[in-house]
Motif scaffolding. Sequence first.
Motif, mmCIF file in Angstrom:
data_model
loop_
_atom_site.group_PDB
_atom_site.id
_atom_site.type_symbol
_atom_site.label_atom_id
_atom_site.label_comp_id
_atom_site.label_asym_id
_atom_site.label_seq_id
_atom_site.Cartn_x
_atom_site.Cartn_y
_atom_site.Cartn_z
ATOM 1 N N CYS A 23 -2.117 6.962 -3.852
ATOM 2 C CA CYS A 23 -2.773 5.796 -3.278
ATOM 3 C C CYS A 23 -2.066 5.430 -1.990
ATOM 4 C CB CYS A 23 -2.830 4.621 -4.254
ATOM 5 S SG CYS A 23 -1.434 3.555 -4.256
ATOM 6 N N SER A 24 -2.754 4.785 -1.118
ATOM 7 C CA SER A 24 -2.172 4.454 0.172
ATOM 8 C C SER A 24 -2.423 2.974 0.451
ATOM 9 C CB SER A 24 -2.803 5.332 1.266
ATOM 10 O OG SER A 24 -2.173 5.053 2.483
ATOM 11 N N LEU A 25 -1.337 2.225 0.556
ATOM 12 C CA LEU A 25 -1.447 0.790 0.755
ATOM 13 C C LEU A 25 -0.798 0.434 2.085
ATOM 14 C CD1 LEU A 25 -0.167 -0.229 -2.790
ATOM 15 C CD2 LEU A 25 -2.534 0.179 -2.124
ATOM 16 N N GLY A 26 -1.583 -0.196 2.957
ATOM 17 C CA GLY A 26 -1.030 -0.546 4.265
ATOM 18 C C GLY A 26 -0.912 -2.036 4.428
ATOM 19 N N GLU A 27 0.091 -2.448 5.178
ATOM 20 C CA GLU A 27 0.255 -3.855 5.546
ATOM 21 C C GLU A 27 0.228 -4.798 4.346
ATOM 22 O OE1 GLU A 27 1.035 -4.882 8.641
ATOM 23 O OE2 GLU A 27 1.138 -2.724 9.044
ATOM 24 N N ILE A 28 1.023 -4.471 3.368
ATOM 25 C CA ILE A 28 1.085 -5.338 2.197
ATOM 26 C C ILE A 28 2.377 -6.143 2.218
ATOM 27 C CG2 ILE A 28 1.452 -5.268 -0.300
ATOM 28 C CD1 ILE A 28 -0.615 -3.106 -0.379
ATOM 29 N N ARG A 29 2.284 -7.425 1.919
ATOM 30 C CA ARG A 29 3.488 -8.261 1.948
ATOM 31 C C ARG A 29 4.070 -8.449 0.558
ATOM 32 N NH1 ARG A 29 3.931 -10.077 6.764
ATOM 33 N NH2 ARG A 29 5.530 -11.556 6.140
ATOM 34 N N SER A 30 3.177 -8.618 -0.414
ATOM 35 C CA SER A 30 3.682 -8.764 -1.774
ATOM 36 C C SER A 30 2.765 -8.020 -2.728
ATOM 37 C CB SER A 30 3.769 -10.241 -2.156
ATOM 38 O OG SER A 30 2.555 -10.891 -1.845
ATOM 39 N N LEU A 31 3.363 -7.118 -3.486
ATOM 40 C CA LEU A 31 2.593 -6.234 -4.343
ATOM 41 C C LEU A 31 3.012 -6.430 -5.789
ATOM 42 C CD1 LEU A 31 0.777 -3.666 -4.788
ATOM 43 C CD2 LEU A 31 2.827 -2.317 -4.406
ATOM 44 N N ALA A 32 2.035 -6.625 -6.662
ATOM 45 C CA ALA A 32 2.333 -6.713 -8.092
ATOM 46 C C ALA A 32 1.855 -5.432 -8.769
ATOM 47 C CB ALA A 32 1.632 -7.920 -8.704
ATOM 48 N N ILE A 33 2.698 -4.890 -9.649
ATOM 49 C CA ILE A 33 2.285 -3.757 -10.470
ATOM 50 C C ILE A 33 2.125 -4.286 -11.886
ATOM 51 C CG2 ILE A 33 2.902 -1.462 -11.300
ATOM 52 C CD1 ILE A 33 4.703 -1.179 -8.829
ATOM 53 N N LYS A 79 18.536 -0.348 1.895
ATOM 54 C CA LYS A 79 17.498 -1.179 2.518
ATOM 55 C C LYS A 79 16.693 -1.949 1.493
ATOM 56 C CE LYS A 79 15.701 2.269 4.713
ATOM 57 N NZ LYS A 79 14.862 3.112 5.556
ATOM 58 N N LEU A 80 16.872 -1.569 0.214
ATOM 59 C CA LEU A 80 16.066 -2.194 -0.840
ATOM 60 C C LEU A 80 16.953 -3.046 -1.742
ATOM 61 C CD1 LEU A 80 14.066 0.988 -1.814
ATOM 62 C CD2 LEU A 80 13.304 -0.850 -0.310
ATOM 63 N N GLU A 155 20.725 -8.613 2.824
ATOM 64 C CA GLU A 155 19.681 -8.487 3.834
ATOM 65 C C GLU A 155 18.812 -7.254 3.619
ATOM 66 O OE1 GLU A 155 21.773 -9.003 7.483
ATOM 67 O OE2 GLU A 155 21.926 -11.165 7.183
ATOM 68 N N SER A 156 18.443 -7.062 2.358
ATOM 69 C CA SER A 156 17.553 -5.951 2.028
ATOM 70 C C SER A 156 16.225 -6.169 2.734
ATOM 71 C CB SER A 156 17.298 -5.915 0.522
ATOM 72 O OG SER A 156 18.470 -6.195 -0.181
ATOM 73 N N LYS A 157 15.647 -5.069 3.180
ATOM 74 C CA LYS A 157 14.378 -5.185 3.886
ATOM 75 C C LYS A 157 13.274 -5.592 2.911
ATOM 76 C CE LYS A 157 11.786 -2.838 7.450
ATOM 77 N NZ LYS A 157 11.252 -1.527 7.814
ATOM 78 N N TYR A 158 13.261 -4.911 1.783
ATOM 79 C CA TYR A 158 12.277 -5.242 0.759
ATOM 80 C C TYR A 158 12.981 -5.518 -0.560
ATOM 81 C CZ TYR A 158 9.232 -2.955 4.132
ATOM 82 O OH TYR A 158 8.585 -2.602 5.263
ATOM 83 N N LYS A 188 9.517 -12.936 3.014
ATOM 84 C CA LYS A 188 10.184 -11.768 2.422
ATOM 85 C C LYS A 188 9.134 -10.904 1.728
ATOM 86 C CE LYS A 188 14.261 -10.052 1.962
ATOM 87 N NZ LYS A 188 15.219 -9.960 3.058
ATOM 88 N N GLU A 189 9.190 -9.607 1.967
ATOM 89 C CA GLU A 189 8.212 -8.723 1.340
ATOM 90 C C GLU A 189 8.788 -8.116 0.072
ATOM 91 O OE1 GLU A 189 6.347 -6.035 4.068
ATOM 92 O OE2 GLU A 189 6.491 -7.462 5.712
ATOM 93 N N PHE A 190 7.949 -7.974 -0.942
ATOM 94 C CA PHE A 190 8.469 -7.462 -2.215
ATOM 95 C C PHE A 190 7.422 -6.737 -3.057
ATOM 96 C CE2 PHE A 190 7.088 -11.820 -3.068
ATOM 97 C CZ PHE A 190 6.317 -11.672 -4.220
ATOM 98 N N ILE A 191 7.940 -5.966 -4.007
ATOM 99 C CA ILE A 191 7.105 -5.347 -5.037
ATOM 100 C C ILE A 191 7.613 -5.858 -6.378
ATOM 101 C CG2 ILE A 191 6.343 -3.178 -6.100
ATOM 102 C CD1 ILE A 191 7.027 -1.756 -3.516
ATOM 103 N N VAL A 192 6.721 -6.272 -7.253
ATOM 104 C CA VAL A 192 7.162 -6.778 -8.548
ATOM 105 C C VAL A 192 6.347 -6.163 -9.681
ATOM 106 C CG1 VAL A 192 5.714 -8.852 -8.300
ATOM 107 C CG2 VAL A 192 7.616 -8.880 -9.912
ATOM 108 N N VAL A 193 7.073 -5.654 -10.677
ATOM 109 C CA VAL A 193 6.421 -5.247 -11.924
ATOM 110 C C VAL A 193 6.445 -6.475 -12.807
ATOM 111 C CG1 VAL A 193 6.638 -3.842 -14.003
ATOM 112 C CG2 VAL A 193 7.152 -2.841 -11.774
#
Lengths: 244, 262
Positions: A23-33, A79-80, A155-158, A188-193
């Motif tokens: 899958c390809s996700l562009g320009e996402i600021r906050s992503l939930a899985i 960076k994470l 200062e993690s990027k994501y 702040k941009e993030f991914i969260v399960v």
Amino acid sequence: MNLSLKHLTKKFGEKTVLNDVSCSLGEIRSLAIIGPSGGGKSTLIRLIAGLIPPSSGTIQLDKQTVLNDEAFLIEYRKKLGMVFQAYNLFPHLTAIENVMLPLIHVHHIPKETARKQAKECLQRFQLEEHEDKLPAHLSGGQQQRVAIARAIASESKYLLFDEPTSALDPELTGEVLDMINELRQEGKEFIVVTHEMGFAKNACDYVVFIADGKIIEHGASQSLFSDPQTTELQSFLSRILEWN
Amino acid sequence: MNRPSLFIRDPKKTDPARGKIALNIALVAAVLFAIVQFSLSRIDHIPRWDQIWTYRILFFKGFGMTIIVSLFALILSLTFGTLAALGNHSKVYFFHYLSKFYIELIRGTPLLVQIVFFYYIIGTAFQIENKIIGGILILSTFSGAYVSEIIRAGIESIENSQLEIARALGLNHRQIYRLIIYPQVIRQVLPPLAGQFASIIKDSSLLSFIAVREFTKVTFEVTAINFATFESYALLAVGYLLLTLPISLWTKRLERKFYYES
């Protein structure tokens, strides 16, 4: 952030946990899985974090391919900021020492500067009164907040969260989710399960639904929750929202 | 609801008053003293404490030898134990099974058997003439097997999740060992290691069997001359307690300290 998964497969021995996911996700600021337990959510975020190598396929974060090479991965992980379900803090170090550890040893900041930065960071999240406590003397929610503060101080990027509240009772869940939401509002941009559907719906722009090692459905969070397309997601949501 | 037990003390309850503690300790001491006195009167024994003074230099030398042998055995057993623990975790199967055999053989046989076997058979074959060195080697081989189990438990007490977090933070392999594993293992193993040291001190008495002139052997020699058996063995017991009691108390303090911290 831009996240692109190409034919991503992960097997643990005979068991296929992620099966040819693309899958390809562009320009996402906050992503939930989201998705049922054992569906591959935690495996996916660990792959994205560069903690485990894929069996096949590739991951690209911001157009950069994650290589299976320890020297690359050590730089990549810096960076994470990853926060796990529980026990994120090292038990032999106090709260502030836990925040300082990566500053000193990963980012090579002089000790006194690191202490100052860590102090400021803990203050910012109203944790300063706990700075000299060992993790065993903090509540689960406080432990998680210190762990998030540690990721922020570095200062993690994501930020990557793997079920950051599933080991907490509802009251403490709130204080941790509030903190994540506060960070979101600051950009702040993030991914969260997560299993917190309310949080995924209201605090995340985009949602990926994973079940049986596949991405079944993904989309902007508001539309995904109000108008699920697949029967899998429909039955998952109805089961989960039954008591909400 | 937990009902208070009649006999088991509630550990959460605060300690009783000092006077009460002192009284009870005195009571226990009095009972023990009475038992000894009664036994002595039954065998019509009149203590000859002057015999201790007569042979004080011999006793003193033996006591010193026990300390020296135990100290060296402690240091060597730490080395053996660490090697065996690392071997146990090794990817090389030869080392893995080598340490497995070592640990199981040593822990499964009496020290006395090992002393005789190593000293008279292996020691003679490899011409280890010095009894003291031979004794230290045997004692540390024996204790090393236990130390390795202590260290193994220490390493295994660190959960895998901590290693994953350390990696996620960007620490490299060396830093993970130095900053995360090592300091925690030290805390974890220090109390049982102190206890192991107390065991070494007591076990060193068996070296009298191969005529290492430590505390116990010296006591054998003295009683063979003056027959002041009761007096000499009382001194022997007190001498060992002087060494092991402080260690035992220190161990308890360490355990409490680390218990509250984790």
